[in-house]
Design a protein around this motif. Sequence first.
Motif, PDB file in Angstrom:
ATOM      1  N   MET A  17       0.829  -1.195   0.000  1.00  0.00           N
ATOM      2  CA  MET A  17       0.000   0.000   0.000  1.00  0.00           C
ATOM      3  C   MET A  17       0.871   1.255   0.000  1.00  0.00           C
ATOM      4  O   MET A  17       0.628   2.213  -0.752  1.00  0.00           O
ATOM      5  N   ILE A  18       1.923   1.259   0.825  1.00  0.00           N
ATOM      6  CA  ILE A  18       2.808   2.421   0.900  1.00  0.00           C
ATOM      7  C   ILE A  18       3.566   2.605  -0.413  1.00  0.00           C
ATOM      8  O   ILE A  18       3.715   3.731  -0.910  1.00  0.00           O
ATOM      9  N   SER A  19       4.033   1.504  -1.009  1.00  0.00           N
ATOM     10  CA  SER A  19       4.738   1.590  -2.287  1.00  0.00           C
ATOM     11  C   SER A  19       3.828   2.133  -3.378  1.00  0.00           C
ATOM     12  O   SER A  19       4.223   2.997  -4.170  1.00  0.00           O
ATOM     13  N   THR A  20       2.601   1.639  -3.431  1.00  0.00           N
ATOM     14  CA  THR A  20       1.638   2.103  -4.431  1.00  0.00           C
ATOM     15  C   THR A  20       1.391   3.593  -4.293  1.00  0.00           C
ATOM     16  O   THR A  20       1.395   4.347  -5.281  1.00  0.00           O
ATOM     17  N   THR A  21       1.197   4.043  -3.063  1.00  0.00           N
ATOM     18  CA  THR A  21       0.933   5.456  -2.812  1.00  0.00           C
ATOM     19  C   THR A  21       2.136   6.306  -3.175  1.00  0.00           C
ATOM     20  O   THR A  21       2.009   7.372  -3.787  1.00  0.00           O
ATOM     21  N   SER A  22       3.334   5.831  -2.832  1.00  0.00           N
ATOM     22  CA  SER A  22       4.549   6.586  -3.116  1.00  0.00           C
ATOM     23  C   SER A  22       4.772   6.734  -4.619  1.00  0.00           C
ATOM     24  O   SER A  22       5.095   7.826  -5.101  1.00  0.00           O
ATOM     25  N   VAL A  23       4.603   5.647  -5.360  1.00  0.00           N
ATOM     26  CA  VAL A  23       4.779   5.719  -6.811  1.00  0.00           C
ATOM     27  C   VAL A  23       3.760   6.676  -7.420  1.00  0.00           C
ATOM     28  O   VAL A  23       4.076   7.489  -8.300  1.00  0.00           O
ATOM     29  N   LYS A  24       2.529   6.617  -6.929  1.00  0.00           N
ATOM     30  CA  LYS A  24       1.473   7.475  -7.465  1.00  0.00           C
ATOM     31  C   LYS A  24       1.724   8.944  -7.143  1.00  0.00           C
ATOM     32  O   LYS A  24       1.607   9.822  -8.016  1.00  0.00           O
ATOM     33  N   LEU A  25       2.082   9.237  -5.888  1.00  0.00           N
ATOM     34  CA  LEU A  25       2.253  10.629  -5.468  1.00  0.00           C
ATOM     35  C   LEU A  25       3.512  11.256  -6.041  1.00  0.00           C
ATOM     36  O   LEU A  25       3.524  12.445  -6.389  1.00  0.00           O
ATOM     37  N   ASN A  26       4.581  10.477  -6.119  1.00  0.00           N
ATOM     38  CA  ASN A  26       5.870  11.048  -6.507  1.00  0.00           C
ATOM     39  C   ASN A  26       6.188  10.837  -7.985  1.00  0.00           C
ATOM     40  O   ASN A  26       6.259  11.784  -8.761  1.00  0.00           O
ATOM     41  N   LEU A  27       6.366   9.599  -8.384  1.00  0.00           N
ATOM     42  CA  LEU A  27       6.849   9.331  -9.735  1.00  0.00           C
ATOM     43  C   LEU A  27       5.785   9.598 -10.794  1.00  0.00           C
ATOM     44  O   LEU A  27       6.020  10.326 -11.764  1.00  0.00           O
ATOM     45  N   SER A  28       4.613   8.987 -10.628  1.00  0.00           N
ATOM     46  CA  SER A  28       3.577   9.133 -11.656  1.00  0.00           C
ATOM     47  C   SER A  28       3.160  10.590 -11.827  1.00  0.00           C
ATOM     48  O   SER A  28       2.801  11.024 -12.923  1.00  0.00           O
ATOM     49  N   ALA A  29       3.224  11.360 -10.737  1.00  0.00           N
ATOM     50  CA  ALA A  29       2.821  12.770 -10.809  1.00  0.00           C
ATOM     51  C   ALA A  29       3.939  13.670 -11.320  1.00  0.00           C
ATOM     52  O   ALA A  29       3.677  14.633 -12.055  1.00  0.00           O
ATOM     53  N   ASN A  30       5.194  13.362 -10.966  1.00  0.00           N
ATOM     54  CA  ASN A  30       6.278  14.310 -11.226  1.00  0.00           C
ATOM     55  C   ASN A  30       7.153  13.982 -12.428  1.00  0.00           C
ATOM     56  O   ASN A  30       7.678  14.901 -13.070  1.00  0.00           O
ATOM     57  N   LEU A  31       7.350  12.713 -12.753  1.00  0.00           N
ATOM     58  CA  LEU A  31       8.227  12.398 -13.880  1.00  0.00           C
ATOM     59  C   LEU A  31       7.734  12.986 -15.200  1.00  0.00           C
ATOM     60  O   LEU A  31       8.541  13.439 -16.010  1.00  0.00           O
ATOM     61  N   PRO A  32       6.408  12.992 -15.471  1.00  0.00           N
ATOM     62  CA  PRO A  32       5.964  13.628 -16.718  1.00  0.00           C
ATOM     63  C   PRO A  32       6.291  15.118 -16.795  1.00  0.00           C
ATOM     64  O   PRO A  32       6.278  15.698 -17.891  1.00  0.00           O
ATOM     65  N   LYS A  33       6.571  15.753 -15.660  1.00  0.00           N
ATOM     66  CA  LYS A  33       6.965  17.162 -15.671  1.00  0.00           C
ATOM     67  C   LYS A  33       8.442  17.324 -16.047  1.00  0.00           C
ATOM     68  O   LYS A  33       8.869  18.415 -16.433  1.00  0.00           O
ATOM     69  N   MET A  34       9.213  16.228 -15.910  1.00  0.00           N
ATOM     70  CA  MET A  34      10.643  16.284 -16.177  1.00  0.00           C
ATOM     71  C   MET A  34      11.015  15.657 -17.517  1.00  0.00           C
ATOM     72  O   MET A  34      12.027  16.022 -18.120  1.00  0.00           O
ATOM     73  N   PHE A  35      10.199  14.674 -17.989  1.00  0.00           N
ATOM     74  CA  PHE A  35      10.515  13.936 -19.203  1.00  0.00           C
ATOM     75  C   PHE A  35       9.279  13.826 -20.088  1.00  0.00           C
ATOM     76  O   PHE A  35       8.153  14.018 -19.635  1.00  0.00           O
ATOM     77  N   GLU A  36       9.520  13.498 -21.353  1.00  0.00           N
ATOM     78  CA  GLU A  36       8.408  13.237 -22.264  1.00  0.00           C
ATOM     79  C   GLU A  36       7.583  12.062 -21.742  1.00  0.00           C
ATOM     80  O   GLU A  36       8.093  11.198 -21.023  1.00  0.00           O
ATOM     81  N   ASN A  37       6.318  12.025 -22.120  1.00  0.00           N
ATOM     82  CA  ASN A  37       5.407  11.026 -21.564  1.00  0.00           C
ATOM     83  C   ASN A  37       5.868   9.594 -21.803  1.00  0.00           C
ATOM     84  O   ASN A  37       5.735   8.738 -20.927  1.00  0.00           O
TER      85      ASN A  37
END
Length: 285
Positions: free
Chosen positions: A247-267
């Motif tokens: 549950m914590i891993s899922t939330t972390s990936v969603k809050l951090n990576l899935s939300a922020n990586l598209p702001k740094m790299f192409e989709n």
Amino acid sequence: MPRLAHREVMLALARQAEARLGGRLLPSDVPGDVTWFGEDGGAALGSVDVRRGAPGSSCGKKNCGTAKKNCGNLVKGMKPIDLMLEAWFHRTLPTGSAVDITSLIVFLNGTTDAPHFLMELIQGGPSSLVVLLDLFPRRDLPLHPDYIDRYYGATGIDSHRQSIARIPQVRPYVSPSLLVRSLWSPTAVVVDVQCGEGNESVLEDIVLGQLASSAMAALDVWLEHCAGSLVEMDAAERESLVARDKMISTTSVKLNLSANLPKMFENDVADRVVAEINKAFLGTV
């Protein structure tokens, strides 16, 4: 890749972990377009590498046909390392400044309730750095005071938090996520290092000096007291622990990576990297 002091610290810790864990880590099987990726002529660069833990025997009983998730004898013969993840991301901004994120995470599996190791360093300017460093708890601490004593009190880990807190340029950092704030241990380093405009060399000295020393000491505590820990638990308790981790891993990936990586790299790049990290933590693509 521009030289960054905090990336050097992460790589030094990762090499120390690899040396100490040895055969408990499998070789990386992350595809080359995730272990190194970039775009915009070097304005955006990144790397993610994952090494899984070596498997052990599935059960202490001979000829046992019980499914793993229901097996109360899973501890015997197992190895507690789940995975080690190294990651860094760099993005040059239109203003000429840059965002750099460096992470080292070592997760344990359901053979133990010992804390995970987590370090994340986020540099949003040339003389500022957010530091997140923790032996990340896997129990609800108020309900398990013996857990606090065993992994935090008896290990002396809080002395390293205190050392970093005494640095004059260090201030507490408050995450915007209420959930994230609730997950840290009481000995976590969650700070913002602000050295002031033009003081890039001061930040580098702090990172390569006290921060590097305290981070390596925290890793040594984790390697000594957590990385080899095996804890007797019944099947229901073990399943609950693993579900909490997921549950914590899922939330972390969603809050951090899935939300922020598209702001740094192409989709397409961001999707590829997030998929590989999801696979590592959650067993999904």
